[in-house]
Design an enzyme around this catalytic site. Structure first.
Site, mmCIF file in Angstrom:
data_model
loop_
_atom_site.group_PDB
_atom_site.id
_atom_site.type_symbol
_atom_site.label_atom_id
_atom_site.label_comp_id
_atom_site.label_asym_id
_atom_site.label_seq_id
_atom_site.Cartn_x
_atom_site.Cartn_y
_atom_site.Cartn_z
ATOM 1 N N ARG A 98 0.907 -1.179 -0.032
ATOM 2 C CA ARG A 98 -0.448 0.371 -0.427
ATOM 3 C C ARG A 98 0.802 1.407 0.172
ATOM 4 O O ARG A 98 0.893 2.314 -0.996
ATOM 5 C CB ARG A 98 -0.901 0.131 1.058
ATOM 6 C CG ARG A 98 -1.829 0.769 1.122
ATOM 7 C CD ARG A 98 -3.485 1.148 0.218
ATOM 8 N NE ARG A 98 -2.404 1.639 -0.757
ATOM 9 C CZ ARG A 98 -2.997 1.428 -1.866
ATOM 10 N NH1 ARG A 98 -4.161 0.530 -2.348
ATOM 11 N NH2 ARG A 98 -2.729 1.622 -3.322
ATOM 12 N N LYS A 133 2.655 24.794 -3.435
ATOM 13 C CA LYS A 133 1.570 25.079 -2.497
ATOM 14 C C LYS A 133 1.959 22.481 -2.831
ATOM 15 O O LYS A 133 1.283 21.744 -3.147
ATOM 16 C CB LYS A 133 0.431 24.514 -3.838
ATOM 17 C CG LYS A 133 0.012 26.500 -3.583
ATOM 18 C CD LYS A 133 -0.936 26.763 -4.871
ATOM 19 C CE LYS A 133 -0.874 28.342 -4.245
ATOM 20 N NZ LYS A 133 -2.728 28.848 -5.167
ATOM 21 N N LYS A 165 4.624 39.418 -2.494
ATOM 22 C CA LYS A 165 3.480 39.972 -2.858
ATOM 23 C C LYS A 165 2.381 40.619 -2.976
ATOM 24 O O LYS A 165 3.576 42.299 -1.692
ATOM 25 C CB LYS A 165 3.016 38.698 -2.835
ATOM 26 C CG LYS A 165 4.229 37.128 -3.303
ATOM 27 C CD LYS A 165 2.995 35.917 -3.027
ATOM 28 C CE LYS A 165 3.253 34.893 -3.955
ATOM 29 N NZ LYS A 165 2.616 33.824 -3.762
ATOM 30 N N GLU A 199 5.659 40.439 -7.177
ATOM 31 C CA GLU A 199 4.133 39.902 -8.205
ATOM 32 C C GLU A 199 3.849 41.109 -8.094
ATOM 33 O O GLU A 199 3.630 42.234 -6.976
ATOM 34 C CB GLU A 199 4.266 38.728 -7.077
ATOM 35 C CG GLU A 199 2.223 38.742 -7.577
ATOM 36 C CD GLU A 199 1.622 37.703 -6.808
ATOM 37 O OE1 GLU A 199 1.254 37.164 -6.523
ATOM 38 O OE2 GLU A 199 1.523 39.153 -5.594
ATOM 39 N N ASP A 220 0.672 38.816 -12.056
ATOM 40 C CA ASP A 220 -0.140 37.723 -12.217
ATOM 41 C C ASP A 220 -1.581 37.660 -11.700
ATOM 42 O O ASP A 220 -1.932 38.803 -12.155
ATOM 43 C CB ASP A 220 -0.287 37.903 -10.130
ATOM 44 C CG ASP A 220 -1.337 37.204 -9.299
ATOM 45 O OD1 ASP A 220 -1.341 35.607 -10.190
ATOM 46 O OD2 ASP A 220 -1.754 37.585 -8.167
#
Length: 294
Positions: A98, A133, A165, A199, A220
């Site tokens: 597994r 992420k 940012k 950004e 962005d």
């Protein structure tokens, strides 16, 4: 970088979580001396990733188990293909199954999705890159899978580069400094080896940021038309990264605007694990032979 130490550390934690005191089922049902052979088989097409992680799950469970790969990381495969063959202790194979599958299914899913994005950007100069992420604790594995799919990696962690940012800039300029001056002061304090990325979310922010001598400017959530305008305004003075609103339907048009980098959070945070199975290979007993009566 994916090293044996980093692989074994992550896999060991997963094995300890899954069988903290051993595999009770296998210990009760399977004789200790029993051996088996199992095939890692693809139920759907994709791009393979995670061979060393898959192998580690079995090696750390029982060092005598062998894993023979039929494909390499980065190879494409079809449904029904055998990707690896595992042989050795039946108990060990069942205990590690597994965990080995969980890792190789997820990593192959990431590699497969990344390859789809790379294909959509083919013919342009844009690189497809990941983001932070990632699944906590699994970043080194997931970043490796992105590379297996033909993509590239963004900064690995907050310690690797300066990436300002909107909230950073709001605080940075709260004392009255304009953005250009504030960023120039940051640039002066950084070593020459440290990358500076900033950004922006409006076209009018581009010139003040680029004038500060940044290495990369991130546009962005710009529309394709505004991305083209932004690329023209930057005019080669910095790397241009596009972010936000990127999916398989939009990435081709974004890549065609002339941006250098397209960052895609979905590569790691919205991926589905590929359907791969570990099937025990049953070897039939030899046919009986009628012996002559003496």
């Amino acid at each position: 970088m994916l090293t044996r130490h980093s692989i074994d550390t992550v896999v060991r934690a997963a094995l300890d979580e899954d069988a903290p005191w051993g595999d009770l089922t296998s210990e009760m049902l399977i004789p200790s001396a029993a051996t088996a052979t199992a095939a890692l088989v693809a139920r759907e097409p994709g791009v393979f990733s995670g061979s060393a992680v898959f192998e580690s799950a079995f090696r750390q469970t029982n060092a005598a188990i062998t894993v023979t790969l039929q494909v390499a990381d980065g190879d494409a495969f079809a449904a029904g293909d055998t990707l690896a063959v595992v042989s050795g202790s039946a108990r060990g194979i069942l205990q590690a199954e597994r965990i080995g599958l969980n890792f190789v299914q997820r990593m192959s899913g990431i590699a497969t999705l990344t390859a789809a994005y790379v294909a959509e950007a083919e013919g342009t100069s844009a690189r497809i890159v990941d983001t932070r992420k990632t699944t906590p604790g699994l970043r080194v594995l997931e970043r490796h899978a992105v590379r297996d799919g033909g993509g590239h990696n963004h900064r690995f962690s907050l310690s690797d580069a300066v990436m300002a940012k909107d909230n950073h800039l709001a605080i940075l300029t709260a004392g009255g400094l304009d953005v250009t001056t504030a960023l120039r002061q940051v640039r002066e304090r950084l070593s020459h080896t440290t990358h500076l990325e900033v950004e922006v979310d409006r076209i009018d922010q581009i010139e003040p940021v680029v004038s500060a001598g940044v290495d990369t400017i991130m546009l962005d959530n710009f529309s394709p038309a505004d991305l083209r305008t932004g690329v023209a305004l930057v005019a080669g003075r910095a790397i241009v990264e596009a972010s936000g609103g990127v999916n398989l339907q939009t990435v081709g048009s974004i890549a065609a605007t002339g941006v250098d980098v397209i960052s895609v959070g979905a590569l790691t945070h919205s991926v589905h694990s590929l359907d791969l199975g570990l099937d025990v290979v049953i070897t039939p007993p030899p046919a009986s032979v009628d012996l002559p009566i003496v």
